[in-house]
Design an enzyme around this catalytic site. Sequence first.
Site, PDB file in Angstrom:
ATOM      1  N   TYR A   1      50.959  68.261  34.777  1.00  0.00           N
ATOM      2  CA  TYR A   1      50.456  67.015  34.206  1.00  0.00           C
ATOM      3  C   TYR A   1      51.362  65.841  34.561  1.00  0.00           C
ATOM      4  O   TYR A   1      50.873  64.772  34.955  1.00  0.00           O
ATOM      5  CB  TYR A   1      50.350  67.158  32.686  1.00  0.00           C
ATOM      6  CG  TYR A   1      49.835  65.918  31.992  1.00  0.00           C
ATOM      7  CD1 TYR A   1      48.496  65.572  32.052  1.00  0.00           C
ATOM      8  CD2 TYR A   1      50.696  65.086  31.264  1.00  0.00           C
ATOM      9  CE1 TYR A   1      48.011  64.441  31.416  1.00  0.00           C
ATOM     10  CE2 TYR A   1      50.229  63.961  30.625  1.00  0.00           C
ATOM     11  CZ  TYR A   1      48.886  63.636  30.711  1.00  0.00           C
ATOM     12  OH  TYR A   1      48.428  62.509  30.089  1.00  0.00           O
TER      13      TYR A   1
ATOM     14  N   SER B   1      51.118  57.609  31.867  1.00  0.00           N
ATOM     15  CA  SER B   1      51.662  58.194  30.642  1.00  0.00           C
ATOM     16  C   SER B   1      53.172  58.098  30.713  1.00  0.00           C
ATOM     17  O   SER B   1      53.744  57.968  31.795  1.00  0.00           O
ATOM     18  CB  SER B   1      51.233  59.661  30.539  1.00  0.00           C
ATOM     19  OG  SER B   1      51.957  60.357  29.555  1.00  0.00           O
TER      20      SER B   1
END
Length: 256
Positions: A150, A137
Amino acid sequence: MAFKGKVALITGGGSGMGRTAAQLLAKQGASVAILDVNEEGMKETAESSATIHPFVVDVTDTDAVHALVEQVERDLGPLDRIANAAAIMPFGKLLEQDPKVQLKLMQINYGGLVNVATAALPAMIQRGKGDFISFSSMSGVIPGLMMGGYCATKAAVQMYTEILYHENINSGIRFVCACPPPVSTPLWKQAEATVMPKLIEGGETLTPEQVLEDIEQCLEHGEFLSMPGKGTKFGYKMRRFLPGQIWKHTHKVEGF
């Protein structure tokens, strides 16, 4: 589509990116094994094609994943593509988020990748062909306040996949690590249900199809990093050359 094989294995196939990837490959005539703990979600994914085969497994269970990969290759044939889409995405400040949640994030987002890679890649490398796709990501490239757990997992995914690629650079395997901005999936809704940093609130969200299209192009052209979206490549350069400016902007936007 860059995929020329017959059999694919996709984790996180019960929804979102994993579901879309499985359905697109099935439309191309591939047999697709989807892995997830979400049995109902996988059932919905498989309704679109008789060549999508659901397998209930927890990707954090090393022995179960290794056994299942062996079963898939017995039932469907040698794997030609692996795509690691299983993930969770709760946000929160590091000292306020439950440490068990932070560890679970790492076990699923990163540990699942390790389990699938070690289970499936050796045989693929021995055959000298195939595709290996990881989903990192932009959160694994650019750190963000209230996203630490995350971000850490996606940075780990990117680093692991990059080293894996270079350790097997002449193996015949095509490696891609995808680093998209937010994508409109149920995973993104997990984040929205916890806490949403102002820096990304209301920003660009891609569709799964846009991300997967960029991955296919990277596979075709031998590019390791897939960074779809308008600002991703610029953000990557900013993080590399001007990290202080990124943090200055982040603190200004978030207000602390």
